[in-house]
Motif scaffolding. Structure first.
Motif, PDB file in Angstrom:
ATOM      1  N   ILE A  51       0.846  -1.182   0.000  1.00 52.43           N
ATOM      2  CA  ILE A  51       0.000   0.000   0.000  1.00 52.43           C
ATOM      3  C   ILE A  51       0.885   1.236   0.000  1.00 52.43           C
ATOM      4  O   ILE A  51       1.876   1.311   0.733  1.00 52.43           O
ATOM      5  N   THR A  52       0.519   2.201  -0.858  1.00 52.04           N
ATOM      6  CA  THR A  52       1.303   3.421  -0.957  1.00 52.04           C
ATOM      7  C   THR A  52       0.854   4.428   0.091  1.00 52.04           C
ATOM      8  O   THR A  52      -0.138   4.217   0.800  1.00 52.04           O
ATOM      9  N   THR A  53       1.580   5.533   0.162  1.00 52.00           N
ATOM     10  CA  THR A  53       1.220   6.597   1.099  1.00 52.00           C
ATOM     11  C   THR A  53      -0.197   7.089   0.852  1.00 52.00           C
ATOM     12  O   THR A  53      -0.947   7.402   1.786  1.00 52.00           O
ATOM     13  N   GLY A  54      -0.584   7.125  -0.405  1.00 52.25           N
ATOM     14  CA  GLY A  54      -1.912   7.611  -0.757  1.00 52.25           C
ATOM     15  C   GLY A  54      -3.017   6.589  -0.611  1.00 52.25           C
ATOM     16  O   GLY A  54      -4.185   6.915  -0.832  1.00 52.25           O
ATOM     17  N   GLY A  55      -2.642   5.359  -0.266  1.00 48.65           N
ATOM     18  CA  GLY A  55      -3.657   4.344  -0.030  1.00 48.65           C
ATOM     19  C   GLY A  55      -3.931   3.408  -1.193  1.00 48.65           C
ATOM     20  O   GLY A  55      -4.837   2.581  -1.127  1.00 48.65           O
ATOM     21  N   ASN A  56      -3.137   3.501  -2.260  1.00 47.03           N
ATOM     22  CA  ASN A  56      -3.313   2.562  -3.366  1.00 47.03           C
ATOM     23  C   ASN A  56      -2.729   1.204  -2.983  1.00 47.03           C
ATOM     24  O   ASN A  56      -1.587   1.117  -2.534  1.00 47.03           O
ATOM     25  N   ALA A  57      -3.528   0.159  -3.168  1.00 47.77           N
ATOM     26  CA  ALA A  57      -3.137  -1.181  -2.728  1.00 47.77           C
ATOM     27  C   ALA A  57      -2.989  -2.136  -3.905  1.00 47.77           C
ATOM     28  O   ALA A  57      -3.693  -2.015  -4.908  1.00 47.77           O
ATOM     29  N   ASN A  58      -2.050  -3.062  -3.751  1.00 47.12           N
ATOM     30  CA  ASN A  58      -1.864  -4.136  -4.719  1.00 47.12           C
ATOM     31  C   ASN A  58      -1.724  -5.448  -3.975  1.00 47.12           C
ATOM     32  O   ASN A  58      -1.228  -5.474  -2.845  1.00 47.12           O
ATOM     33  N   TYR A  59      -2.162  -6.524  -4.638  1.00 51.63           N
ATOM     34  CA  TYR A  59      -2.181  -7.829  -3.992  1.00 51.63           C
ATOM     35  C   TYR A  59      -1.610  -8.913  -4.897  1.00 51.63           C
ATOM     36  O   TYR A  59      -1.714  -8.842  -6.125  1.00 51.63           O
ATOM     37  N   ALA A  60      -1.052  -9.940  -4.274  1.00 48.06           N
ATOM     38  CA  ALA A  60      -0.694 -11.141  -5.005  1.00 48.06           C
ATOM     39  C   ALA A  60      -1.984 -11.797  -5.491  1.00 48.06           C
ATOM     40  O   ALA A  60      -3.022 -11.739  -4.819  1.00 48.06           O
ATOM     41  N   ASP A  61      -1.917 -12.435  -6.648  1.00 50.28           N
ATOM     42  CA  ASP A  61      -3.111 -13.073  -7.199  1.00 50.28           C
ATOM     43  C   ASP A  61      -3.704 -14.086  -6.233  1.00 50.28           C
ATOM     44  O   ASP A  61      -4.925 -14.254  -6.156  1.00 50.28           O
ATOM     45  N   SER A  62      -2.851 -14.742  -5.480  1.00 45.42           N
ATOM     46  CA  SER A  62      -3.305 -15.817  -4.595  1.00 45.42           C
ATOM     47  C   SER A  62      -4.157 -15.321  -3.419  1.00 45.42           C
ATOM     48  O   SER A  62      -4.853 -16.121  -2.784  1.00 45.42           O
ATOM     49  N   VAL A  63      -4.109 -14.020  -3.136  1.00 44.05           N
ATOM     50  CA  VAL A  63      -4.862 -13.502  -1.986  1.00 44.05           C
ATOM     51  C   VAL A  63      -5.921 -12.475  -2.373  1.00 44.05           C
ATOM     52  O   VAL A  63      -6.664 -11.997  -1.503  1.00 44.05           O
ATOM     53  N   LYS A  64      -6.001 -12.123  -3.657  1.00 47.37           N
ATOM     54  CA  LYS A  64      -6.991 -11.138  -4.085  1.00 47.37           C
ATOM     55  C   LYS A  64      -8.398 -11.581  -3.712  1.00 47.37           C
ATOM     56  O   LYS A  64      -8.767 -12.730  -3.903  1.00 47.37           O
ATOM     57  N   GLY A  65      -9.154 -10.639  -3.168  1.00 48.05           N
ATOM     58  CA  GLY A  65     -10.518 -10.935  -2.773  1.00 48.05           C
ATOM     59  C   GLY A  65     -10.653 -11.531  -1.382  1.00 48.05           C
ATOM     60  O   GLY A  65     -11.763 -11.633  -0.855  1.00 48.05           O
ATOM     61  N   ARG A  66      -9.523 -11.921  -0.786  1.00 50.47           N
ATOM     62  CA  ARG A  66      -9.566 -12.511   0.561  1.00 50.47           C
ATOM     63  C   ARG A  66      -8.828 -11.644   1.589  1.00 50.47           C
ATOM     64  O   ARG A  66      -9.213 -11.604   2.746  1.00 50.47           O
ATOM     65  N   PHE A  67      -7.750 -11.000   1.163  1.00 52.38           N
ATOM     66  CA  PHE A  67      -6.934 -10.183   2.064  1.00 52.38           C
ATOM     67  C   PHE A  67      -7.152  -8.705   1.756  1.00 52.38           C
ATOM     68  O   PHE A  67      -7.409  -8.336   0.604  1.00 52.38           O
ATOM     69  N   ALA A  68      -7.005  -7.871   2.776  1.00 50.87           N
ATOM     70  CA  ALA A  68      -7.095  -6.425   2.596  1.00 50.87           C
ATOM     71  C   ALA A  68      -6.009  -5.748   3.418  1.00 50.87           C
ATOM     72  O   ALA A  68      -5.916  -5.973   4.635  1.00 50.87           O
ATOM     73  N   ILE A  69      -5.219  -4.913   2.750  1.00 48.01           N
ATOM     74  CA  ILE A  69      -4.179  -4.153   3.431  1.00 48.01           C
ATOM     75  C   ILE A  69      -4.685  -2.733   3.661  1.00 48.01           C
ATOM     76  O   ILE A  69      -5.396  -2.169   2.818  1.00 48.01           O
ATOM     77  N   SER A  70      -4.346  -2.177   4.800  1.00 45.87           N
ATOM     78  CA  SER A  70      -4.718  -0.796   5.104  1.00 45.87           C
ATOM     79  C   SER A  70      -3.630  -0.184   5.982  1.00 45.87           C
ATOM     80  O   SER A  70      -2.787  -0.906   6.520  1.00 45.87           O
ATOM     81  N   ARG A  71      -3.659   1.134   6.108  1.00 48.59           N
ATOM     82  CA  ARG A  71      -2.659   1.806   6.924  1.00 48.59           C
ATOM     83  C   ARG A  71      -3.283   2.967   7.657  1.00 48.59           C
ATOM     84  O   ARG A  71      -4.241   3.587   7.175  1.00 48.59           O
ATOM     85  N   ASP A  72      -2.712   3.251   8.816  1.00 51.71           N
ATOM     86  CA  ASP A  72      -3.096   4.414   9.607  1.00 51.71           C
ATOM     87  C   ASP A  72      -1.846   5.264   9.736  1.00 51.71           C
ATOM     88  O   ASP A  72      -0.958   4.961  10.539  1.00 51.71           O
ATOM     89  N   ASN A  73      -1.747   6.295   8.924  1.00 47.41           N
ATOM     90  CA  ASN A  73      -0.527   7.102   8.883  1.00 47.41           C
ATOM     91  C   ASN A  73      -0.269   7.827  10.202  1.00 47.41           C
ATOM     92  O   ASN A  73       0.884   8.041  10.585  1.00 47.41           O
ATOM     93  N   ALA A  74      -1.317   8.181  10.902  1.00 51.75           N
ATOM     94  CA  ALA A  74      -1.149   8.879  12.181  1.00 51.75           C
ATOM     95  C   ALA A  74      -0.529   7.968  13.241  1.00 51.75           C
ATOM     96  O   ALA A  74       0.129   8.448  14.168  1.00 51.75           O
ATOM     97  N   LYS A  75      -0.756   6.675  13.085  1.00 58.46           N
ATOM     98  CA  LYS A  75      -0.238   5.701  14.060  1.00 58.46           C
ATOM     99  C   LYS A  75       0.967   4.923  13.526  1.00 58.46           C
ATOM    100  O   LYS A  75       1.451   4.018  14.190  1.00 58.46           O
ATOM    101  N   ASN A  76       1.427   5.268  12.319  1.00 59.93           N
ATOM    102  CA  ASN A  76       2.557   4.548  11.706  1.00 59.93           C
ATOM    103  C   ASN A  76       2.309   3.043  11.708  1.00 59.93           C
ATOM    104  O   ASN A  76       3.204   2.247  12.040  1.00 59.93           O
ATOM    105  N   THR A  77       1.114   2.653  11.343  1.00 58.63           N
ATOM    106  CA  THR A  77       0.694   1.254  11.439  1.00 58.63           C
ATOM    107  C   THR A  77       0.125   0.768  10.112  1.00 58.63           C
ATOM    108  O   THR A  77      -0.598   1.507   9.442  1.00 58.63           O
ATOM    109  N   VAL A  78       0.462  -0.465   9.778  1.00 61.45           N
ATOM    110  CA  VAL A  78      -0.126  -1.121   8.615  1.00 61.45           C
ATOM    111  C   VAL A  78      -0.804  -2.399   9.096  1.00 61.45           C
ATOM    112  O   VAL A  78      -0.325  -3.052  10.017  1.00 61.45           O
ATOM    113  N   TYR A  79      -1.932  -2.702   8.468  1.00 61.18           N
ATOM    114  CA  TYR A  79      -2.722  -3.863   8.839  1.00 61.18           C
ATOM    115  C   TYR A  79      -2.869  -4.806   7.653  1.00 61.18           C
ATOM    116  O   TYR A  79      -2.793  -4.396   6.495  1.00 61.18           O
ATOM    117  N   LEU A  80      -3.105  -6.070   7.948  1.00 62.08           N
ATOM    118  CA  LEU A  80      -3.461  -7.031   6.920  1.00 62.08           C
ATOM    119  C   LEU A  80      -4.626  -7.859   7.453  1.00 62.08           C
ATOM    120  O   LEU A  80      -4.456  -8.668   8.364  1.00 62.08           O
TER     121      LEU A  80
END
Length: 120
Positions: A51-80
């Motif tokens: 996931i980029t700073t602006g929130g654009n996300a990309n996924y491996a084909d094997s996890v598309k539709g099942r996994f979601a990446i997100s980030r909280d820039n204020a907390k310096n945290t990334v989630y899966l």
């Protein structure tokens, strides 16, 4: 000094869900790309999601539709968020961040890894 600390791994049955978190701390000016990789026994480390700073996300084909990446820039945290988990998702999951430090140098940082085991 910068540290990445992951949490949220564990043992889950097939079809279940887990949410991984990765918190970056230390002398951080900004965080660019944030990514999750995984490495299964006997296999090479592979990129799962990014996931980029602006929130654009990309996924491996094997996890598309099942996994979601997100980030909280204020907390310096990334989630899966991992749903509909399969035994093939079993691996050690690593957080990666490209970070510009307060000394205005940019480095790649890795977390220590968190084990995800999916039972059939």
């Amino acid at each position: 000094q910068v540290h990445l600390v992951e949490s949220g791994g564990g043992l889950v049955q097939a079809g279940g869900s887990l949410r991984l978190s990765c918190v970056a701390s230390g002398s951080i000016a900004s965080i660019r790309d944030m990514r999750w990789y995984r490495q299964a026994p006997g296999k090479q480390r592979e990129l799962v999601a990014a996931i980029t700073t602006g929130g654009n996300a990309n996924y491996a084909d094997s996890v598309k539709g099942r996994f979601a990446i997100s980030r909280d820039n204020a907390k310096n945290t990334v989630y899966l968020q991992m749903n509909s988990l399969k035994p093939d998702d079993t691996a050690v999951y690593y957080c990666y961040c490209r970070i510009t430090t307060m000394s205005i140098n940019t480095y790649d940082y890795w977390g220590q890894g968190t084990q995800v085991t999916v039972s059939s």
